[in-house]
Motif scaffolding. Structure first.
Motif, short mmCIF file in Angstrom:
data_model
loop_
_atom_site.label_atom_id
_atom_site.label_comp_id
_atom_site.label_asym_id
_atom_site.label_seq_id
_atom_site.Cartn_x
_atom_site.Cartn_y
_atom_site.Cartn_z
N HIS A 134 -43.78 33.53 -4.94
CA HIS A 134 -45.09 33.55 -4.80
C HIS A 134 -45.13 33.99 -3.23
O HIS A 134 -43.77 34.31 -2.24
CB HIS A 134 -45.27 31.82 -4.90
N ASP A 136 -46.32 31.84 0.75
CA ASP A 136 -46.69 30.60 1.11
C ASP A 136 -48.29 30.45 1.85
O ASP A 136 -47.88 31.38 2.92
CB ASP A 136 -46.04 30.57 2.40
N HIS A 194 -41.79 35.34 -2.35
CA HIS A 194 -40.37 34.89 -2.24
C HIS A 194 -40.33 33.63 -3.15
O HIS A 194 -40.92 33.51 -3.63
CB HIS A 194 -40.00 34.51 -1.13
FE LIG Z 1 -42.35 29.35 -0.33
#
Ligand SMILES: [Fe+2]
Length: 249
Positions: A134, A136, A194
């Motif tokens: 995903h 952030d 990540h």
């Molecule tokens: Fe994350």
């Protein structure tokens, strides 16, 4: 261990962080698509004290499970500030915020008091705990940077970060990291894809996540999306209600 006063904590952070060359870190950060890894980022005295107070927040771990994406425990900033305020001191450390601002060449801010995810703990304690790939994503109006600090890692988990995923024509590069106690990984949340690979049986991994932004503004719609994501994927609805109450104060 003798507990450190607020001033001693910031003094320890400032004297330790003064050894890092912000300009050199910025150079390496840009070279790696706004990603950097700094082993030994936290002073050992502070890492040790954070480890010592971890048991105080373990009763407040909220476990969540999203099929095929995530499994693990989290402790929100509200519980950390109440039961283990040393984490709050680390999040608000002026010297680390100044270093992060140098690395990003932007004036960075801590997230507003109603943001349960401003800083939080992630605990992987059961077989299969992990999070899938995903970004952030920033729900704030500008950039969001993630600072991850290792606390405990008695696991086979790897933090895998893919760099240059959004750079046209560039080849993606993978960094595979075992996050050691006191080590920092710092990156632009919208750029670095990540994940953390699944833990095995009888393993344990604890990391502190901290979020810094270039603007603290967020639209009401994205605030709602962010609240729902945090409630479902991380902290539970009780924490979101705490946040809504806090917003009215
Ligand atoms: Fe994350």
């Amino acid at each position: 261990m003798e507990s450190l006063s607020k001033t001693k904590i910031e003094n320890a952070m400032a004297s330790h962080i003064s050894r890092f060359d912000g300009q050199n870190l910025r150079y390496n950060f840009l070279k790696k698509d706004e990603f950097i890894r700094i082993p030994g980022f936290l002073p050992e005295s502070i890492t040790n004290q954070l480890l010592e107070i971890l048991p105080k927040v373990e009763p407040y771990v909220h476990r969540s499970y999203l099929p095929r994406h995530k499994s693990g425990g989290s402790v929100s900033r509200f519980n950390l500030e109440h039961y283990a305020p040393l984490f709050t001191e680390v999040y608000f450390s002026r010297s680390s915020l100044d270093l992060f601002s140098q690395i990003t060449d932007s004036k960075l801010f801590t997230c507003p008091p109603n943001d349960a995810h401003a800083y939080a703990l992630y605990l992987y304690t059961q077989k299969g705990d992990h999070i899938g790939f995903h970004y952030d994503t920033s729900y704030y109006s500008e950039a969001r940077y993630t600072a991850l600090i290792g606390l405990e890692d008695d696991s086979s988990c790897k933090l895998e970060c893919e760099l240059y995923t959004k750079m046209h024509g560039a080849k993606t590069v993978m960094e595979s990291i075992k996050l050691m106690p006191g080590e920092l990984v710092f990156f632009n949340g919208d750029k670095v894809r990540h994940r953390v690979t699944p833990s095995g049986a009888n393993e344990r991994r604890v990391a502190l996540t901290m979020e810094y932004v270039t603007s603290t503004k967020m639209s009401p719609y994205l605030r709602f999306v962010s609240d729902m994501k945090d409630a479902i994927a991380y902290f539970g609805f009780a924490e979101v209600w705490k946040r809504l109450i806090r917003r009215k104060l």
